[in-house]
Enzyme design. Structure first.
Site, PDB file in Angstrom:
ATOM      1  N   SER A   1      52.326 103.013  27.433  1.00 51.24           N
ATOM      2  CA  SER A   1      51.536 103.599  28.513  1.00 51.24           C
ATOM      3  C   SER A   1      52.020 103.065  29.854  1.00 51.24           C
ATOM      4  O   SER A   1      52.482 101.923  29.948  1.00 51.24           O
ATOM      5  CB  SER A   1      50.049 103.270  28.333  1.00 51.24           C
ATOM      6  OG  SER A   1      49.477 104.151  27.388  1.00 51.24           O
TER       7      SER A   1
ATOM      8  N   ASP B   1      53.033  98.396   9.261  1.00 53.90           N
ATOM      9  CA  ASP B   1      53.314  97.358  10.251  1.00 53.90           C
ATOM     10  C   ASP B   1      53.244  95.984   9.592  1.00 53.90           C
ATOM     11  O   ASP B   1      52.187  95.358   9.508  1.00 53.90           O
ATOM     12  CB  ASP B   1      52.290  97.467  11.395  1.00 53.90           C
ATOM     13  CG  ASP B   1      52.560  96.456  12.491  1.00 53.90           C
ATOM     14  OD1 ASP B   1      53.491  95.645  12.317  1.00 53.90           O
ATOM     15  OD2 ASP B   1      51.847  96.475  13.507  1.00 53.90           O
TER      16      ASP B   1
ATOM     17  N   ASP C   1      49.136 105.273  12.416  1.00 52.58           N
ATOM     18  CA  ASP C   1      49.626 104.280  13.378  1.00 52.58           C
ATOM     19  C   ASP C   1      49.223 102.882  12.890  1.00 52.58           C
ATOM     20  O   ASP C   1      48.058 102.650  12.554  1.00 52.58           O
ATOM     21  CB  ASP C   1      48.939 104.597  14.722  1.00 52.58           C
ATOM     22  CG  ASP C   1      49.518 103.841  15.891  1.00 52.58           C
ATOM     23  OD1 ASP C   1      50.682 103.420  15.812  1.00 52.58           O
ATOM     24  OD2 ASP C   1      48.787 103.693  16.904  1.00 52.58           O
TER      25      ASP C   1
ATOM     26  N   HIS D   1      56.478 101.294  20.865  1.00 54.19           N
ATOM     27  CA  HIS D   1      55.011 101.225  20.974  1.00 54.19           C
ATOM     28  C   HIS D   1      54.653 100.728  22.374  1.00 54.19           C
ATOM     29  O   HIS D   1      55.517 100.350  23.154  1.00 54.19           O
ATOM     30  CB  HIS D   1      54.461 100.247  19.927  1.00 54.19           C
ATOM     31  CG  HIS D   1      54.420 100.829  18.558  1.00 54.19           C
ATOM     32  ND1 HIS D   1      53.233 101.086  17.902  1.00 54.19           N
ATOM     33  CD2 HIS D   1      55.403 101.237  17.725  1.00 54.19           C
ATOM     34  CE1 HIS D   1      53.512 101.610  16.722  1.00 54.19           C
ATOM     35  NE2 HIS D   1      54.821 101.715  16.582  1.00 54.19           N
TER      36      HIS D   1
ATOM     37  N   GLU E   1      58.363  98.043  11.331  1.00 52.47           N
ATOM     38  CA  GLU E   1      58.429  97.325  12.622  1.00 52.47           C
ATOM     39  C   GLU E   1      59.058  95.952  12.433  1.00 52.47           C
ATOM     40  O   GLU E   1      58.731  95.222  11.502  1.00 52.47           O
ATOM     41  CB  GLU E   1      57.027  97.175  13.243  1.00 52.47           C
ATOM     42  CG  GLU E   1      57.058  96.422  14.583  1.00 52.47           C
ATOM     43  CD  GLU E   1      55.773  96.512  15.411  1.00 52.47           C
ATOM     44  OE1 GLU E   1      55.016  97.483  15.248  1.00 52.47           O
ATOM     45  OE2 GLU E   1      55.550  95.597  16.223  1.00 52.47           O
TER      46      GLU E   1
HETATM   47  O1  G3H Z   1      48.157 100.360  18.723  1.00 52.82           O
HETATM   48  C1  G3H Z   1      46.990 100.537  19.019  1.00 52.82           C
HETATM   49  C2  G3H Z   1      46.475 101.885  19.365  1.00 52.82           C
HETATM   50  O2  G3H Z   1      46.329 102.006  20.756  1.00 52.82           O
HETATM   51  C3  G3H Z   1      45.206 102.202  18.622  1.00 52.82           C
HETATM   52  O3  G3H Z   1      44.116 101.482  19.086  1.00 52.82           O
HETATM   53  O4  G3H Z   1      42.912 100.683  17.039  1.00 52.82           O
HETATM   54  O5  G3H Z   1      41.717 100.891  19.224  1.00 52.82           O
HETATM   55  O6  G3H Z   1      42.392 102.930  17.947  1.00 52.82           O
HETATM   56  P1  G3H Z   1      42.686 101.500  18.265  1.00 52.82           P
HETATM   57  P1  13P Z   2      49.550 101.838  24.665  1.00 48.61           P
HETATM   58  O1  13P Z   2      48.407 100.885  24.537  1.00 48.61           O
HETATM   59  O2  13P Z   2      50.576 101.323  25.659  1.00 48.61           O
HETATM   60  O3  13P Z   2      49.142 103.216  24.978  1.00 48.61           O
HETATM   61  O4  13P Z   2      50.323 101.869  23.246  1.00 48.61           O
HETATM   62  C1  13P Z   2      49.843 102.672  22.199  1.00 48.61           C
HETATM   63  C2  13P Z   2      50.527 102.394  20.907  1.00 48.61           C
HETATM   64  O5  13P Z   2      51.546 101.740  20.817  1.00 48.61           O
HETATM   65  C3  13P Z   2      49.910 102.947  19.698  1.00 48.61           C
HETATM   66  O6  13P Z   2      50.572 102.537  18.549  1.00 48.61           O
HETATM   67 ZN    ZN Z   3      51.356 100.560  18.638  1.00 46.77          ZN
END
Ligand code: G3H
Ligand code: 13P
Ligand code: ZN
Length: 330
Positions: free
Chosen positions: A235, A115, A93, A232, A145
């Site tokens: 949530s 990205d 990701d 993306h 993206e």
């Molecule tokens: O896009 C962001 C995701 O929610 C991952 O977040 O870098 O805190 O694991 P993180």
């Molecule tokens: P949320 O923060 O809305 O869960 O998005 C997660 C995301 O896009 C990870 O790449």
């Molecule tokens: Zn994301």
């Protein structure tokens, strides 16, 4: 060097072809630890849904790439043991560089995101193309993206979102050869997706966000018929978890997510991958806070991580069935 094929994983090509035909989106759930991964696999096996196990740079730093890879290998066996052989992809990701993407590809990931959305258009094209040229001969699929989401993506913070420009998408896809494209139509990362002044309030005082820009999504779909689009920041920030966290001593303010009906609508259109991380964090935190407050003498981590895992499973099952529409499509 480990190929994802040795691990029993799949890339996203067939998953997305089926999702487009079937009018649903494949869930892309982030994981950092065993309980999150177990909940994702339990939910996807129970609902017979394909799944993308998503690993951020933060997750790599936290959990170690060898452990994550072997957890994904274990996930394939675990799903079978639970009685359902589901397609599982291990996806990077928000890959931030060619080197990070290469490292994941060499370590058994079946899909990577590069990205380049924070770079100029030309730099984004050049970087994405370079990743595609390394990934495709190895069978790995690539997500690019265009457009910038507001909020925090790993270490990058964007104050304002810049919507994807439909006039750029055809050129970007043909020049880079990407397999899917993440777009910006009003979603953002984290639990505070909108400022209160952008929202209206319903009769119970709950903040209602502005709708996603479906007009942009439809324009993009016209330019790239049948091409997999990724959302993306998807949530929904369920109020029940926000309330529980606050009730048990947490402090969350102005939390607003993407309404589930809008995600359902997007999944029926060109969106065939929906990324969800924050909702999992909220579900786990709410359950752990409540369990600990109600059982102050408990100090066995299984006694609070277990209930958190069960809550996560239930949430993911419901999303697969009611929101993404991916259930019964394994
Ligand atoms: O896009 C962001 C995701 O929610 C991952 O977040 O870098 O805190 O694991 P993180
Ligand atoms: P949320 O923060 O809305 O869960 O998005 C997660 C995301 O896009 C990870 O790449
Ligand atoms: Zn994301």
């Amino acid at each position: 060097m480990t190929s994802y094929k040795e691990l029993g994983l799949v890339n996203t090509t067939e998953m997305f072809e089926k999702a487009i035909k079937g009018g649903y989106a494949v869930p892309a759930y982030n994981f950092n630890n065993m309980e999150q991964m177990q909940a994702i696999i339990q939910a996807c096996a129970a609902t017979k849904s394909p799944v993308i196990l998503q690993v951020s740079k933060g997750a790599r730093d936290y959990a170690n790439i060898n452990l994550l890879r072997n957890m994904a290998r274990g996930a394939v066996e675990y799903a079978k043991e639970l009685g359902c052989e589901i397609p599982i992809s291990l996806h990077l990701d928000h890959g931030d560089s060619f080197e990070t993407c290469k490292d994941c590809i060499d370590n058994g990931f079946s899909s990577v995101m590069i990205d380049g959305s924070h770079f100029s258009y030309e730099e984004n094209v050049a970087l994405t193309k370079k990743v595609v040229e390394y990934a495709h001969p190895r069978g790995v699929t690539v997500e690019g993206e265009l457009g910038v989401l507001a909020g925090i993506e790993d270490d990058v913070v964007a104050e304002e979102s810049t919507y994807t420009r439909p006039e750029e998408v055809e050129d970007f896809v043909s020049k880079t050869g990407v397999d899917s494209l993440a777009i910006s139509i009003g979603t953002s990362h984290g639990a505070n997706k909108f400022k209160p002044e952008q929202c209206t309030k319903n009769k119970d005082g709950v903040l209602i966000p502005p709708p996603l820009r479906f007009d942009i999504l439809e324009e993009i779909e016209k330019k790239l018929p049948g091409f997999p689009i990724v959302l993306h920041g998807s949530s929904s920030v369920p109020m029940k978890y926000v309330k529980t966290i606050i009730q048990y001593g947490g402090s969350l303010k102005d939390s607003v997510g993407i309404p589930e009906e809008q995600l359902r609508k997007a999944a029926k259109l060109a969106v065939c991958k929906i990324n969800i991380d924050s909702d999992g964090r909220l579900a786990m935190t709410a359950t752990i806070r409540k369990t600990m407050a109600e059982n102050p003498g408990e100090f066995d981590p299984r006694k609070y991580l277990g209930p958190a895992r069960a809550e996560l499973k239930e949430m993911y099952e419901r999303k697969n069935i009611d929101v993404l529409g991916s259930a019964e499509n394994a």
